[in-house]
Design a protein around this motif. Structure first.
Motif, short mmCIF file in Angstrom:
data_model
loop_
_atom_site.label_atom_id
_atom_site.label_comp_id
_atom_site.label_asym_id
_atom_site.label_seq_id
_atom_site.Cartn_x
_atom_site.Cartn_y
_atom_site.Cartn_z
N TYR A 66 13.66 2.92 -16.87
CA TYR A 66 13.16 1.58 -17.20
C TYR A 66 11.65 1.62 -17.45
N PRO A 67 11.21 2.32 -18.49
CA PRO A 67 9.75 2.45 -18.69
C PRO A 67 9.05 1.12 -19.00
N TYR A 68 9.76 0.17 -19.59
CA TYR A 68 9.12 -1.08 -19.99
C TYR A 68 9.29 -2.20 -18.98
N ASN A 69 10.25 -2.09 -18.10
CA ASN A 69 10.40 -3.13 -17.07
C ASN A 69 10.55 -2.52 -15.67
N TYR A 70 9.77 -1.45 -15.47
CA TYR A 70 9.77 -0.77 -14.16
C TYR A 70 9.38 -1.72 -13.04
N ASN A 71 8.39 -2.58 -13.27
CA ASN A 71 7.90 -3.46 -12.20
C ASN A 71 8.98 -4.38 -11.66
N SER A 72 9.93 -4.75 -12.49
CA SER A 72 11.02 -5.61 -12.00
C SER A 72 12.03 -4.83 -11.15
N LYS A 73 11.95 -3.51 -11.17
CA LYS A 73 12.89 -2.65 -10.42
C LYS A 73 12.23 -1.98 -9.22
N ARG A 74 10.92 -2.09 -9.07
CA ARG A 74 10.21 -1.30 -8.07
C ARG A 74 10.58 -1.66 -6.64
N HIS A 75 11.21 -2.79 -6.40
CA HIS A 75 11.63 -3.14 -5.04
C HIS A 75 12.65 -2.13 -4.49
N TRP A 76 13.31 -1.39 -5.38
CA TRP A 76 14.27 -0.37 -4.94
C TRP A 76 13.59 0.77 -4.18
N ILE A 77 12.27 0.90 -4.32
CA ILE A 77 11.55 1.95 -3.61
C ILE A 77 11.70 1.79 -2.10
N GLY A 78 11.93 0.58 -1.64
CA GLY A 78 12.09 0.33 -0.21
C GLY A 78 13.38 0.87 0.38
N ASN A 106 0.83 -1.21 0.00
CA ASN A 106 0.00 0.00 0.00
C ASN A 106 0.86 1.26 0.00
N ILE A 107 1.93 1.25 0.77
CA ILE A 107 2.84 2.41 0.77
C ILE A 107 3.48 2.57 -0.59
N MET A 108 3.92 1.46 -1.20
CA MET A 108 4.55 1.54 -2.52
C MET A 108 3.58 2.10 -3.55
N PHE A 109 2.33 1.64 -3.53
CA PHE A 109 1.34 2.16 -4.48
C PHE A 109 1.09 3.65 -4.23
N TRP A 110 1.00 4.04 -2.97
CA TRP A 110 0.78 5.45 -2.64
C TRP A 110 1.96 6.29 -3.14
N VAL A 111 3.19 5.82 -2.93
CA VAL A 111 4.38 6.54 -3.39
C VAL A 111 4.37 6.64 -4.91
N GLU A 112 4.04 5.56 -5.59
CA GLU A 112 4.00 5.57 -7.05
C GLU A 112 2.97 6.56 -7.58
N GLY A 118 12.56 10.01 3.71
CA GLY A 118 12.26 8.67 3.21
C GLY A 118 11.27 8.73 2.06
N PHE A 119 10.22 9.49 2.23
CA PHE A 119 9.21 9.62 1.17
C PHE A 119 9.74 10.41 -0.02
N ILE A 120 10.49 11.47 0.23
CA ILE A 120 11.01 12.30 -0.86
C ILE A 120 11.94 11.48 -1.75
N TYR A 121 12.85 10.73 -1.14
CA TYR A 121 13.76 9.90 -1.94
C TYR A 121 13.02 8.75 -2.61
N ALA A 122 11.97 8.25 -1.99
CA ALA A 122 11.16 7.21 -2.65
C ALA A 122 10.47 7.80 -3.88
N PHE A 123 9.92 9.02 -3.76
CA PHE A 123 9.33 9.70 -4.92
C PHE A 123 10.37 9.84 -6.04
N LEU A 124 11.57 10.29 -5.66
CA LEU A 124 12.64 10.49 -6.65
C LEU A 124 13.02 9.17 -7.32
N LEU A 125 13.13 8.10 -6.55
CA LEU A 125 13.46 6.81 -7.14
C LEU A 125 12.38 6.33 -8.10
#
Length: 185
Positions: free
Chosen positions: A110-122, A7-13, A95-102
């Motif tokens: 990585y517009p086409y394979n963003y989902n495979s990289k989204r774990h970096w948001i943590g 839920n936090i990741m979706f909110w950040v995205e 924490g939130f600002i850098y998550a937004f930036l990431l």
């Protein structure tokens, strides 16, 4: 817990907008350039910022005890209040600002394979968590003074070092994504 993190990741995205990132970076610069340097002066006009435990990469328990003694009662009180009122809020916001930036940079690079990289948001939240745990350790040690607990201070040092290490990894990640984005244009 996993659902909470999702839920936090979706909110950040959803909220990773350029205007929020710019405002956030201005906030980070303001806090580091204006607010944090102001508080050591509340302790003592000649008190150097680099003596504050949060700004050091690692410290020995004896150094923390010596610092608490040198600060005196008013200095310990100012350090405690700064840590509780400013540093905890700062850790949460960066924490939130850098998550937004990431999120922004990962989607650009990585517009086409963003989902495979989204774990970096943590990663920014990991840095912020280590910072908050370090703050709790320092705050507890300040409240316990003149009693001292070396185990508490050693655990606090661990969180301090992990904060700086993971912060360095975050910095390298952001810079490398930024460079990739610039050269991708």
């Amino acid at each position: 817990m996993n659902r909470f993190c999702e839920n936090i990741m979706f909110w950040v995205e959803r909220n990773a907008k350029p205007n929020r990132i710019i405002i956030g970076i201005i906030w980070i610069v303001f806090v580091n350039a204006v607010i944090f340097p102001y508080f050591p002066n509340r302790i003592d006009a000649d008190f150097p910022l680099q003596k504050i435990l949060d700004t050091r990469v690692g410290f020995m328990p004896a150094e923390a005890k010596q610092l608490f003694t040198v600060l005196g009662e008013k200095g310990r009180e100012a350090y405690f209040l700064t840590s509780v009122l400013v540093d905890n809020l700062y850790a949460l916001t960066y924490g939130f600002i850098y998550a937004f930036l990431l999120v922004f940079l990962l989607k650009k690079v990585y517009p086409y394979n963003y989902n495979s990289k989204r774990h970096w948001i943590g990663l920014p939240f990991m840095v912020a968590s280590f910072d908050l745990l370090e703050n709790v350790g320092i705050q507890t040690a300040l409240l316990m003074y003149p009693k001292s607990n070396d185990w508490l201070l050693l655990v606090t040092v661990f969180f301090n070092v992990m904060k700086w290490f993971s912060g360095f990894v975050l910095l390298i990640s952001v810079l490398s994504l930024f460079v990739k984005w610039i050269f991708k244009k």
